[in-house]
Write an enzyme that holds these catalytic residues in place. Structure first.
Site, mmCIF file in Angstrom:
data_model
loop_
_atom_site.group_PDB
_atom_site.id
_atom_site.type_symbol
_atom_site.label_atom_id
_atom_site.label_comp_id
_atom_site.label_asym_id
_atom_site.label_seq_id
_atom_site.Cartn_x
_atom_site.Cartn_y
_atom_site.Cartn_z
ATOM 1 N N ALA A 1 1.678 -1.861 4.244
ATOM 2 C CA ALA A 1 1.597 -3.183 5.019
ATOM 3 C C ALA A 1 2.835 -3.910 4.651
ATOM 4 C CB ALA A 1 0.492 -4.204 4.264
ATOM 5 N N GLU B 1 8.415 -3.449 -4.741
ATOM 6 C CA GLU B 1 7.890 -2.729 -4.899
ATOM 7 C C GLU B 1 8.167 -1.958 -6.079
ATOM 8 O OE1 GLU B 1 5.451 0.511 -4.868
ATOM 9 O OE2 GLU B 1 5.353 0.010 -3.585
ATOM 10 N N TRP C 1 -9.459 8.653 -1.386
ATOM 11 C CA TRP C 1 -8.377 7.560 -1.644
ATOM 12 C C TRP C 1 -8.255 6.526 -0.841
ATOM 13 C CZ3 TRP C 1 -7.466 12.813 -1.999
ATOM 14 C CH2 TRP C 1 -7.627 13.155 -3.685
ATOM 15 N N HIS C 2 -8.509 6.111 -0.393
ATOM 16 C CA HIS C 2 -9.434 4.997 1.140
ATOM 17 C C HIS C 2 -9.946 3.455 0.345
ATOM 18 C CE1 HIS C 2 -9.563 8.526 4.731
ATOM 19 N NE2 HIS C 2 -7.881 8.324 3.494
ATOM 20 N N ALA D 1 -5.215 -2.742 2.697
ATOM 21 C CA ALA D 1 -7.180 -2.513 3.209
ATOM 22 C C ALA D 1 -7.577 -3.779 2.284
ATOM 23 C CB ALA D 1 -6.323 -1.086 2.857
#
Length: 583
Positions: free
Chosen positions: A15, A35, A496-497, A531
């Protein structure tokens, strides 16, 4: 690094990179992208990341958050939970799957209070993300940053072809396009890949032109320790970079650190369940009980077997998963296409992985939503506590059990039984994870074990029964439903979601954290875009939906900027007219 920006984006993943690229299109807007992981210079991307085979990327500890773990459950001990720590986030190390889920998934988002997120309103942004190299039409984009392709059956190894024949023997039809009409059937996997190279957001969105913009700053190896506030207005962030702490002010802060780290940053900064924050000694900025709650994952179970030599991965295409099958379980009121089964022809980067094939089943649309992200300490140097809660709803246990039985039937089919041996329930436990990490020691160990597996049949049988298998024989599991369910609880794993920990919803929904534009309820100048804002996990690998969410919200933010520029001259003209009239 400047001290003041229009937008500070926290997290350079799927994102964050999209937001940085889109928002910095407006030349008068100053954008900082932070980051925690390392940069990926376009002229020096590691071959393991570019490779079509992703195992050397997602099993490399240099690209992960070291020490992040999932809490123990009644069935299993605590275990490492892998999350990317690198520019591009999951898109730089994941399996390169690029699928969307069902239209009904997004209609459900709107029903749950995310106004404007139904299928017909999100499809244009899915199309905007991609250039589909295989298909055209209303469902596909042809000018987006992410190239999407499929590896068609003529390039499948013997194992994948046998899996396809086994699916056909169970009555499933062949679908050319996984991202076409959402119906049951088997298909080539849609991949974010071009010319046998990964396409990540770090390369597709942060191009040389974008990185060269004077109004965009990309700060890697930079961790956001907390958000700064004036009352309930977020005024900026505190950063840890190169061993130093510094503060940066922003007109708006956007959390895009993922469904674990975004809520953790909010909790440390005083936004979350008020009683939990007070108990931790964190001053409450805004009590929102949904922060860190409602965590969802796709639970999976695997059935593995030895692949005979002639049917393993071969040829120029290195991707290990070529074929998938979407099916409807009919269990517990699950929607159509609520399950996904994959044929995995290579299970790891090492020589043993080349000899083990897997059928992997996961629940596209889980019912379980009881996972959570909490704090053990408000110290930013300590990892948050993660509970996945994947099988808290018994209907999910029932669907995985049914999926396992279906996989056993597929392995017993004439197509697969002819090319595989020694089926066993596989789990991604600590032993498997340790030997899967990239190291010279593991290469030597697996080279020796692989040579033994290809040796005499009695030796292979001994190794599978005494060394590799860590569950009862398949026949015993199939004959004892209670035993099977117990081992499914023990051996199931996430993929890994992780999602939904800052979910979108209406202002009067006590569990909602953001509105439909990602703005945090009751807090000014703070958004969450990743997410974590999914109202419910879609039936897809989460990378494409996450990119879509960032594209849609970025478009809305750019629209706000345009409207603001239009309003300012109009207000000035109105004021001048008023002054002239008064005179």
């Amino acid at each position: 690094m400047h001290s003041d920006y229009d937008y500070v984006i926290v997290g350079g993943g799927s994102a964050g990179c999209v937001l940085a690229a889109r928002l910095s299109q407006s030349p008068g807007v100053r954008v900082l992208l932070c980051e925690a992981g390392q940069d990926l210079p376009l002229d020096n991307i590691p071959p393991s990341i570019l490779d079509s085979y992703p195992g050397t990327a997602y099993l490399n500890p240099n690209f992960m958050w070291a020490g992040l773990r999932a809490r123990p459950t009644a069935d299993r001990p605590a275990g490492k939970y892998d999350q990317a720590r690198i520019l591009g986030g999951g898109s730089s190390i994941n399996g390169q799957f690029f699928n969307r889920g069902a239209p009904a998934d997004y209609d459900e988002w709107e029903r749950r209070g995310a106004a404007g997120w139904r299928w017909d309103t999100v499809l244009p942004y899915f199309r905007k993300t991609e250039t589909d190299l295989d298909f055209d039409g209303d469902l596909h984009g042809k000018a987006g940053p992410i190239q999407v392709r499929r590896i068609f059956p003529e390039q499948w190894p013997g194992h994948a072809k046998a899996v396809a024949k086994a699916f056909e023997s169970q009555g499933f039809k062949y679908l050319e396009d996984q991202n076409g009409a959402f119906t049951d059937g088997y298909f080539p996997i849609a991949l974010s890949n071009k010319d046998e190279k990964r396409v990540s957001v770090a390369t597709a969105y942060l191009t040389a032109e974008v990185r060269g913009r004077r109004n965009l700053t990309i700060a890697t190896e930079t961790t956001v320790t907390r958000l700064m506030f004036d009352g309930t207005t977020c005024t900026g962030v505190e950063l840890h970079t190169r061993g130093q702490i510094e503060s940066v002010r922003a007109r708006e802060v956007i959390l895009s650190a993922g469904a674990i780290h975004s809520p953790a940053i909010m909790l440390r900064s005083g936004i979350g369940p008020g009683d939990e924050l007070a108990g931790m000694g964190v001053p409450v900025v805004k009590a929102l009980r949904g922060v860190g709650k409602n965590l969802m994952e796709h639970p999976s179970i695997a059935l593995a077997s030895y692949i005979k030599r002639a049917h393993r991965i071969s040829g120029p295409t290195r991707h290990h998963i070529r074929v998938g099958c979407r099916y409807s379980s009919g269990i517990g009121g699950g929607p159509s296409g609520d399950m996904l089964m994959l044929g995995v022809t290579k299970t790891s980067w090492h020589a043993v992985g080349e000899r083990i094939g897997t059928l992997l089943t996961y629940i596209n649309n889980p019912f379980s939503a009881s996972g959570e992200v909490t704090l053990d300490s408000p110290d930013w140097r300590q990892f948050p506590s993660v509970s996945l809660g994947m099988l808290s709803d018994e209907r999910d246990v029932e669907r995985l059990t049914d999926g396992f039985v279906r996989m056993a039937a597929l392995l017993a089919s004439s197509a697969l039984s002819a090319i595989t041996e020694h089926p066993f329930l596989a789990s991604y436990g600590e032993k498997v994870r340790q030997i899967g990490m990239l190291s010279k020691r593991n290469k030597v160990l697996t080279d020796v074990l692989a040579a033994c597996l290809d040796g005499p049949a009695p030796l292979r049988k001994f190794l599978f029964e005494k060394v590799i298998r860590d569950a009862p024989p398949l026949g015993d599991l199939l004959q004892d439903p209670a035993l099977l369910r117990g081992h499914i609880r023990k051996s199931s794993a996430g993929v890994w979601h992780v999602s939904c920990t800052c979910r979108m919803g209406a202002a009067n929904d006590p569990g909602a954290v953001t509105d439909a534009e990602g703005r945090v309820h009751g807090v000014q100048q703070l958004r969450v875009v990743d997410a974590s804002i999914f109202p419910v996990i879609p039936g897809a690998n989460t990378n494409a939906p996450t990119i879509m969410v960032a594209e849609k919200i970025a478009a809305g933010m750019l629209g706000e900027l345009v409207n603001a520029k239009i309003r300012k001259p109009a207000l000035a003209m109105a004021a001048n007219s008023a002054m002239a009239a008064h005179s």
